[in-house]
Write a protein that holds these residues in place. Structure first.
Motif: not given
Lengths: 105, 136
Positions: A49, A72-75
């Motif tokens: 994670x 790109x991941x949301x975070x």
């Protein structure tokens, strides 16, 4: 004088472009002033994670202004937006060399 | 009078217009409409491997609502698979992240941080850029 980070599958200019950001194998740091590039291994690629968050923090340490990746991941996106780092998404299956040539024109 | 539908936040729209089955004799024009928020729900939970709580907070909706959207997305995809139907993506009740731009010359998608003055494509320096916000 800007630093661009390109996600890469290997540690050479001939390596393929990696379409993931947080779980990219390597990061290629390209300096538009000296035209030099260096490669940095992504130690978070296999973490369960928070790979995107950690990679985004690494970008701050590298003082990157621009990141070229496939997704790109949301975070990571949220964080990079706050840090005023430009994100570029391209879907081309190409080599790092090719991308470097395109941005250094 | 039911409550109004809250807009679901979507980080980035899907990069395709739809999916078509091949190798089938059926030549029907029937299709299943997959909403952007349903695409996003599948992406967040099955590709980014987030749990429903994190994903729902990101989309600005409650966890039960997220679960409903996710279930509806799975059922639509299953329906399309079993009944060999096309999948088409449609806008739905979505609020797009307004910060994404697309370059019409090289198709790169990018953000423009506030600190950056010039509005040009970072890949090919073209000025033919367009905002992806509220695109229908």
């Amino acid at each position: 004088m800007s630093k661009t980070v390109i996600t890469s599958l290997g540690n050479e200019l001939t390596s393929q472009f990696d379409k993931r950001f947080g779980r990219a194998e390597w990061f290629c740091v390209f300096d538009s002033e000296t035209k030099g590039s260096s490669f940095i291994k992504n130690d978070f690629a296999d973490s369960n994670q928070g790979a995107g968050t950690k990679a985004a923090e690494l970008m701050v340490e590298l003082k990157a202004d621009k990141i070229i990746s496939g997704d790109f991941g949301p975070k990571a996106k949220e964080l990079l937006e706050k840090l005023n780092i430009q994100m570029v998404v391209i879907q081309d299956s190409t080599s790092i060399q090719n991308i470097v040539e395109r941005i250094s024109i | 009078m039911p409550r109004r539908t809250r807009l679901r936040k979507v980080v980035a729209p899907p990069e395709f217009k739809g999916y078509k089955p091949y190798g089938t004799y059926k030549n029907s024009k029937e299709y299943v409409e997959l909403l952007y928020e349903e695409y996003e729900a599948i992406k967040l939970s099955d590709y980014d491997l987030m749990n429903h709580k994190e994903a729902s907070e990101l989309m600005g909706i409650s966890r039960p609502t997220f679960a409903r959207i996710y279930e509806s997305a799975r059922r639509k995809i299953a329906k399309a698979f079993v009944e060999t139907k096309e999948i088409r993506t449609v806008f739905g009740n979505t609020q797009m992240d307004d910060s994404w731009f697309i370059c019409n010359a090289c198709q790169a998608r990018f953000t423009i941080p506030k600190t950056l003055k010039q509005n040009i494509c970072p890949m090919c320096s073209s000025d033919q850029i367009e905002s992806l916000n509220n695109q229908k």
